[in-house]
Write an enzyme that holds these catalytic residues in place. Structure first.
Site, PDB file in Angstrom:
ATOM      1  N   PRO B 184       0.796  -1.231   0.000  1.00 26.83           N
ATOM      2  CA  PRO B 184       0.000   0.000   0.000  1.00 26.83           C
ATOM      3  C   PRO B 184       0.831   1.286   0.000  1.00 26.83           C
ATOM      4  CG  PRO B 184      -0.964  -1.581   1.472  1.00 26.83           C
ATOM      5  CD  PRO B 184       0.380  -2.122   1.089  1.00 26.83           C
ATOM      6  N   ASP B 185       2.025   1.262   0.579  1.00 28.29           N
ATOM      7  CA  ASP B 185       2.885   2.441   0.491  1.00 28.29           C
ATOM      8  C   ASP B 185       3.147   2.774  -0.974  1.00 28.29           C
ATOM      9  OD1 ASP B 185       3.183   2.974   3.172  1.00 28.29           O
ATOM     10  OD2 ASP B 185       5.089   1.938   3.378  1.00 28.29           O
ATOM     11  N   ALA B 186       3.449   1.734  -1.747  1.00 22.96           N
ATOM     12  CA  ALA B 186       3.771   1.949  -3.154  1.00 22.96           C
ATOM     13  C   ALA B 186       2.534   2.369  -3.942  1.00 22.96           C
ATOM     14  CB  ALA B 186       4.374   0.685  -3.761  1.00 22.96           C
TER      15      ALA B 186
END
Lengths: 407, 421
Positions: B184-186
């Site tokens: 999810p960061d990416a």
């Protein structure tokens, strides 16, 4: 009709010649107000059949993923195998800002519609190609799929449990990530095109995007520590503690990266379970100090969580500024009061399936609100609008093209 | 133009001339700036020693005795190569003043501090846009800037769990399946990048600046929305499918010779099935009723996977992949990082991995930026910058402060001292 006046990308015209690998790219741009025209072969794109499907009027079925992935677009039929179809495509491309395509590398060139051909008529055009392995290199002709790209890009090797085979994430995330990169790269190329007066060919490789989104396990880390990342369950290799912990009625996910978060967690465990050992200063500081004690500390934390309900662990953990969140089902996401308070989900009316709830804005622009302008188009729904009203074809010509199977 | 001496024959980069100020930490915010810097934007990151970024708290696993090494983390390169770094203690009014002056001369501000922090510091959008009406500002956080959970703490994997992704992914027998790479960061950073670029496009056509709020939770669910539709439209939980597909069979990850070696295979059509049977030396499978059609193969998916695995187990992974691809079947070895960097001739031919000049390590190899801009290829400027590396340049050359003014700001604690080279 081109989209309303308020989108960030209103005034931009995009042609989308894409299957499910690229549909999300067009959706991102269309929901931001770009006029995205989806070109489908006669009979419609195969992704219209992707299950699960919902019963629609008159015995038809609609693919739910198609409905979601094609919001705000207009739909036009076009057979590129026929010379007249190719001529129409060239005409459309001459007034477009961007073409997105997911055909096998070399296919457009083979039809005389490659970047070098298209730029003759429209120097500012950006052509964005999305393919499994990219437009160049020894594997350019290889077949791909979301699964194959997830494997080749290095993501599957580091997803799931050590004892299990490698596994991909649900929801075709290799394709979703590649489509999102394609949208970003297309916009960068459009900005550059405005400045340079010259477009370009953008070559998105799904394999490379997968390698990029999984770079935390990538070459930098490996060259640094010599350890090849692998699957290791729900905890992340660099963060201790981290992972899913069972509660009385479900699971929560917990992750500690900051020294202060550890102190807060240790105190919480101590308060509830009476554990003294967890307060030992040897466990304090950055995660790297706790790396050797992962399993040991997990026992203490599991003891705490197993006494709590998910809701209690979630709210109390967050009150103490610790990153605790529930492991949600789809139902829990759909009913999350936080998302409801932000009005995240949107109701969309569709002519054959009626009103459904869709996931909404991935980001919120203060001056150019994101919105779903229209439901996914039916096959050829906007033929007349695009070919007659906008390209200036006569009604008679339209009928001839339809009779010839061009549209 | 930003850092480094460029060879003069290099084409102008796509975003040359654009200036970005980042108030950010970890990955979800900084990764956006990383892409912009790669495209030629000048990205200036504001840091403080009082609240070091996790990526600056790196202890090298190959030598723990060295202790914390703020320049050396490979993720510091992955998230921040090509940026400039200044140090401001934003709890000081003078530091806030300097930050505002910096933003006033920039096009974009990106922040991913905890919700409400920028407002409290006097650096909220309302405040910043007074000095710069054309400003595009992106604020990214786990839950977004409104709603009951806006102040909650999250990391990437928390969002993976929260979005439904970890419960709906993986094998049916597993309750929760996670990536090791904080997906999810990416994916939320990539959405943030799209959002900022769209706002720039709007601004370029006379639309002025604006504020963008991004909730990583919502961005991740949006990229997962087609899966959510099954519940939203039909009221049923999507089943966990592992590597299987609802429109292709066989479709899975099959063992090969050696330890933890696998090949992924996707077969969608009858002709691909025919080729697979031939490559596996089992043409007789085609005449088996239980495998005779796609529907039949899907119904007997487990039996199908079992017989295929028995045949692939004795094959070498790359040899199998090549044989299948030559027969027109989608197949790919499940590669680990070593495979990607050492054995993937295709990635090598495309120059995917990037060699980046590092201020403490010489040259480092990093995962490439996959934007594929053929007309305006990007590249990464230096990596491994120290805390406050560019204080002199930014406060002196860019903001035009005299050495005296800088000294006073340092004495007041507004500008924190830079790392020793």
């Amino acid at each position: 009709m081109p989209s309303g006046p308020n989108g960030a990308l209103s005034g931009r015209r995009v042609l989308e010649l894409a299957g499910e690998e690229g549909a999300y790219c067009g959706k991102l741009l269309a929901d931001l107000g770009a006029d995205v025209i989806k070109l489908e072969p006669p009979g419609g794109d195969p992704s219209r059949g992707t299950p699960p499907r919902i019963q629609a009027g008159s015995g038809r079925e609609e693919s739910l993923s198609f409905l979601y992935m094609n919001t705000s677009k207009r739909g036009v039929a076009l057979d590129l195998q026929q010379p007249e179809g190719r001529a129409l495509f060239e005409k459309l491309a001459s007034s477009a800002d961007l073409v997105i395509e997911t055909l096998a590398p070399g296919t457009l060139e083979g039809l005389g519609l490659g970047y070098e051909n298209l730029r003759q008529a429209n120097a500012r055009l950006v052509l964005t190609s999305i393919s499994g392995f990219g437009q160049t290199g020894p594997h350019r002709g290889f077949r791909s799929s979301d699964l194959v790209a997830s494997a080749q890009g290095g993501a599957m090797h580091v997803t799931g449990e050590e004892a299990d085979p490698p596994v991909r994430m649900a929801g075709s995330q290799a394709h979703v990530a590649a489509a999102t990169v394609a949208a970003a790269s297309s916009l960068i190329a459009l900005l550059a095109s405005s400045g340079r007066g010259e477009g370009q060919h953008v070559d998105i490789s799904v394999q490379e995007v997968v390698a990029s989104v999984s770079h935390i396990c990538g070459v930098g880390k490996w060259l640094d520590d010599g350890i090849v990342s692998k699957r290791q369950g729900t905890g992340l290799f660099a963060s201790v503690p981290s992972g899913a912990y069972p509660c009385r009625d479900g699971s929560i996910y917990l992750m500690v990266n900051r020294p202060l978060h550890w102190t807060a967690l240790a105190e919480w465990v101590h308060e509830v379970t009476g554990n003294e050992e967890i307060l030992d200063p040897m466990f304090e500081g950055p995660s790297s100090n706790r790396l050797p004690y992962r399993e040991f500390l997990d026992l203490f934390i599991s003891d705490l969580m197993s006494r709590l309900r998910v809701e209690e662990a979630y709210r109390e953990g967050q009150n103490r500024h610790i990153a605790v969140t529930p492991v949600h089902s789809a139902a829990a996401v759909a009913k999350d009061p936080h998302l409801a308070s932000r009005g995240f989900f949107e109701e969309v009316d569709h002519p054959t399936v009626g009103r459904l709830t869709y996931p909404g804005a991935p980001y919120r622009h203060s001056e150019t609100p994101w919105r779903i302008y229209r439901p996914a188009p039916s096959p050829g729904q906007h033929n007349r609008e695009v070919y007659c009203d906008e390209l200036g074809l006569s009604e008679a010509k339209l009928r001839t093209l339809q009779a010839g199977g061009v549209i | 133009m930003s850092q480094g001496d460029r060879p003069s024959n290099e084409p102008r980069q796509a975003l040359a001339g654009l200036r970005v100020v980042e108030f950010s930490a970890a990955m979800a915010g900084p990764w956006i700036g990383r892409f912009l810097a790669w495209c030629g934007a000048e990205v200036i990151r504001v840091e403080s020693r009082k609240r070091p970024d996790v990526v600056r708290l790196y202890v090298p696993p190959w030598d723990r005795e060295l202790g914390i090494q703020p320049r050396l983390s490979p993720w510091f390169t992955d998230w921040n190569a090509g940026k400039r770094f200044v140090t401001l203690d934003l709890r000081q009014p003078l530091a806030v003043e300097l930050a505002k002056r910096l933003v006033a001369r920039s096009d974009i501000a990106i922040e991913n501090y905890s919700a409400g922090v920028m407002d409290k510091l006097g650096l909220g959008y309302e405040e910043l846009q007074q000095g710069n009406g054309e400003l595009v500002m992106l604020s990214s956080s786990g839950f977004g800037d409104t709603g009951p959970c806006r102040r909650y703490v999250t990391w990437g994997p928390n969002i993976e769990a929260l979005s439904g992704m970890s419960r709906l992914s993986g094998f049916p027998s597993r309750e929760c399946t996670l990536t090791q790479y904080a997906y999810p960061d990416a994916i939320s950073a990539l959405h943030g990048l799209v959002a900022v670029l769209a706002a720039l496009d709007h601004r370029r056509r006379g639309g002025g600046g604006q504020y963008i709020n991004l909730s990583q939770y919502e961005a991740t669910v949006a990229g997962f929305g087609h899966v959510m539709m099954e519940y939203l439209a039909l009221g049923q939980e999507p089943e966990r499918m592992g590597n299987r597909s609802r429109s292709a069979a066989p479709h899975g990850c099959y063992p090969c010779r050696g330890e933890d070696r696998w090949c992924a295979i996707s077969v969608a059509t009858d002709s691909e099935w025919e080729h697979l049977c031939r490559v596996l030396g089992k043409p007789e499978w085609q005449s088996e009723p239980r495998f005779a059609s796609l529907a039949a193969r899907m119904e007997h998916a487990q039996a199908l996977d079992d017989v295929i695995a028995a045949r692939t187990r004795v094959r070498k992974d790359y040899e199998l992949m090549t044989a299948l691809q030559e027969a027109g079947v989608a197949a790919g070895v499940v590669q680990n990082v070593e495979d990607l960097a050492r054995h993937d001739a295709h990635l090598a031919a495309r120059d995917f991995f990037e060699q980046i000049e590092h201020m403490a390590k010489g040259v480092v190899t990093a995962t490439g930026i996959p934007l594929g801009l053929r007309g305006t290829p990007g590249h990464s400027g230096r990596a491994g910058a120290g805390v406050g590396e560019d204080n002199d340049f930014v406060f002196g050359s860019l903001l035009g402060m005299t050495p005296d003014e800088v000294e006073r700001a340092v004495a007041a604690g507004a500008i924190e001292p830079a790392d020793e080279p």
